[in-house]
Design a protein around this motif. Structure first.
Motif, mmCIF file in Angstrom:
data_model
loop_
_atom_site.group_PDB
_atom_site.id
_atom_site.type_symbol
_atom_site.label_atom_id
_atom_site.label_comp_id
_atom_site.label_asym_id
_atom_site.label_seq_id
_atom_site.Cartn_x
_atom_site.Cartn_y
_atom_site.Cartn_z
ATOM 1 N N LEU A 277 -3.414 2.799 -5.574
ATOM 2 C CA LEU A 277 -4.247 3.926 -5.151
ATOM 3 C C LEU A 277 -4.277 4.981 -6.250
ATOM 4 C CD1 LEU A 277 -3.066 4.424 -1.455
ATOM 5 C CD2 LEU A 277 -4.822 2.875 -2.354
ATOM 6 N N SER A 278 -5.441 5.565 -6.427
ATOM 7 C CA SER A 278 -5.584 6.634 -7.413
ATOM 8 C C SER A 278 -6.144 7.882 -6.759
ATOM 9 C CB SER A 278 -6.520 6.188 -8.546
ATOM 10 O OG SER A 278 -5.960 5.122 -9.275
ATOM 11 N N THR B 60 -1.135 8.506 -8.948
ATOM 12 C CA THR B 60 -1.278 7.095 -8.606
ATOM 13 C C THR B 60 -0.140 6.649 -7.701
ATOM 14 O OG1 THR B 60 -2.347 6.655 -10.738
ATOM 15 C CG2 THR B 60 -1.417 4.772 -9.588
ATOM 16 N N LEU B 61 -0.464 5.734 -6.797
ATOM 17 C CA LEU B 61 0.553 5.124 -5.947
ATOM 18 C C LEU B 61 0.424 3.610 -6.102
ATOM 19 C CD1 LEU B 61 2.791 5.725 -3.816
ATOM 20 C CD2 LEU B 61 1.045 5.236 -2.076
ATOM 21 N N GLN B 62 1.399 3.005 -6.741
ATOM 22 C CA GLN B 62 1.446 1.558 -6.873
ATOM 23 C C GLN B 62 2.213 0.997 -5.693
ATOM 24 O OE1 GLN B 62 0.057 -0.586 -9.228
ATOM 25 N NE2 GLN B 62 0.812 -2.208 -7.878
ATOM 26 N N MET B 63 1.560 0.126 -4.933
ATOM 27 C CA MET B 63 2.170 -0.419 -3.717
ATOM 28 C C MET B 63 2.338 -1.924 -3.873
ATOM 29 S SD MET B 63 0.073 1.750 -0.835
ATOM 30 C CE MET B 63 -1.468 0.902 -1.154
ATOM 31 N N ASN B 64 3.578 -2.378 -3.844
ATOM 32 C CA ASN B 64 3.894 -3.796 -3.956
ATOM 33 C C ASN B 64 4.564 -4.297 -2.679
ATOM 34 O OD1 ASN B 64 2.982 -3.749 -6.659
ATOM 35 N ND2 ASN B 64 5.021 -3.173 -7.395
ATOM 36 N N SER B 65 4.610 -5.594 -2.527
ATOM 37 C CA SER B 65 5.259 -6.213 -1.365
ATOM 38 C C SER B 65 4.787 -5.576 -0.070
ATOM 39 C CB SER B 65 6.783 -6.093 -1.492
ATOM 40 O OG SER B 65 7.243 -6.702 -2.679
ATOM 41 N N LEU B 66 3.492 -5.449 0.058
ATOM 42 C CA LEU B 66 2.920 -4.759 1.214
ATOM 43 C C LEU B 66 3.185 -5.519 2.507
ATOM 44 C CD1 LEU B 66 -0.341 -3.521 -0.465
ATOM 45 C CD2 LEU B 66 1.277 -2.065 0.763
ATOM 46 N N LYS B 67 3.373 -4.738 3.566
ATOM 47 C CA LYS B 67 3.657 -5.279 4.896
ATOM 48 C C LYS B 67 2.566 -4.827 5.863
ATOM 49 C CE LYS B 67 8.620 -4.633 4.033
ATOM 50 N NZ LYS B 67 9.868 -3.978 4.524
ATOM 51 N N ARG C 69 0.624 11.778 10.877
ATOM 52 C CA ARG C 69 0.616 11.619 9.424
ATOM 53 C C ARG C 69 2.058 11.735 8.921
ATOM 54 N NH1 ARG C 69 -3.912 14.728 5.975
ATOM 55 N NH2 ARG C 69 -5.079 13.738 7.691
ATOM 56 N N GLU C 70 2.425 10.858 7.993
ATOM 57 C CA GLU C 70 3.787 10.856 7.490
ATOM 58 C C GLU C 70 3.812 10.823 5.964
ATOM 59 O OE1 GLU C 70 5.823 7.330 8.831
ATOM 60 O OE2 GLU C 70 4.545 5.979 7.668
ATOM 61 N N LEU C 71 4.895 11.359 5.434
ATOM 62 C CA LEU C 71 5.087 11.361 3.994
ATOM 63 C C LEU C 71 5.350 9.947 3.492
ATOM 64 C CD1 LEU C 71 5.821 12.865 1.279
ATOM 65 C CD2 LEU C 71 8.171 12.790 2.097
ATOM 66 N N VAL C 72 4.731 9.605 2.370
ATOM 67 C CA VAL C 72 5.011 8.340 1.695
ATOM 68 C C VAL C 72 5.837 8.602 0.435
ATOM 69 C CG1 VAL C 72 4.029 6.335 0.531
ATOM 70 C CG2 VAL C 72 2.908 7.268 2.571
ATOM 71 N N ALA C 73 5.315 9.498 -0.413
ATOM 72 C CA ALA C 73 6.009 9.798 -1.668
ATOM 73 C C ALA C 73 5.475 11.096 -2.251
ATOM 74 C CB ALA C 73 5.809 8.667 -2.680
ATOM 75 N N GLY D 189 11.685 1.138 -3.184
ATOM 76 C CA GLY D 189 11.804 -0.160 -3.816
ATOM 77 C C GLY D 189 10.517 -0.961 -3.839
ATOM 78 N N ARG D 190 9.502 -0.507 -3.113
ATOM 79 C CA ARG D 190 8.223 -1.226 -3.062
ATOM 80 C C ARG D 190 7.079 -0.404 -3.649
ATOM 81 N NH1 ARG D 190 5.972 -2.448 1.691
ATOM 82 N NH2 ARG D 190 6.886 -0.675 2.801
ATOM 83 N N PHE D 191 7.109 0.906 -3.442
ATOM 84 C CA PHE D 191 6.045 1.794 -3.902
ATOM 85 C C PHE D 191 6.551 2.636 -5.068
ATOM 86 C CE2 PHE D 191 3.558 2.293 0.374
ATOM 87 C CZ PHE D 191 3.518 0.915 0.504
ATOM 88 N N THR D 192 5.627 2.964 -5.967
ATOM 89 C CA THR D 192 5.941 3.828 -7.102
ATOM 90 C C THR D 192 4.851 4.877 -7.264
ATOM 91 O OG1 THR D 192 7.063 2.013 -8.261
ATOM 92 C CG2 THR D 192 6.442 3.948 -9.565
ATOM 93 N N ILE D 193 5.263 6.138 -7.279
ATOM 94 C CA ILE D 193 4.312 7.232 -7.480
ATOM 95 C C ILE D 193 4.388 7.704 -8.927
ATOM 96 C CG2 ILE D 193 5.959 9.034 -6.782
ATOM 97 C CD1 ILE D 193 3.574 10.507 -5.481
#
Length: 118
Positions: free
Chosen positions: A20-21, A80-87, A46-50, A66-70
């Motif tokens: 996400l950008s 940017t929010l890099q999201m890996n191993s999405l559930k 609404r909740e905080l992600v990062a 461990g899955r997302f990187t801001i």
């Protein structure tokens, strides 16, 4: 007027990745501005992600550690929010936020839908 515009959402299978950008108009990426990503799932608050400060200090919700990187690029006014191993439980509308800790100005983007489903 500050504007935040998100992009990069979509449909992805479990285990997949999305990036996400958030592009900001104006010079809001000052040292006083904390950039953040939040999300809201249907029927939930609404909740905080990062979040990330101007000097790069990061904070993550336990559910995404461990899955997302801001990250942020102050020169380009982007976050940017890099999201890996999405559930499937990551499915939500994701919002970009810019909060100025001095002026208390709080700006939101329009949101981008992320759907994790097989």
């Amino acid at each position: 007027q500050v504007q935040l515009v998100e992009s990069g959402g979509g449909l992805v299978q479990p285990g997949g990745s999305l990036r996400l950008s958030c592009a900001a108009s104006g010079s809001i990426f000052s040292r006083n501005v904390i950039m953040g990503w939040y999300r809201q799932a249907p029927g939930k608050q609404r909740e905080l992600v990062a979040t990330i400060t101007a000097i790069g200090s990061k904070n993550y919700a336990d559910s995404v550690k461990g899955r997302f990187t801001i990250s942020r690029d102050n020169a380009k006014n982007t976050a940017t929010l890099q999201m890996n191993s999405l559930k499937p439980e990551d499915t939500a509308v994701y919002y970009c936020n810019a909060f100025n800790v001095v002026t208390k100005s709080n700006n939101w983007g329009q949101g981008t839908q992320v759907t994790v489903s097989s």
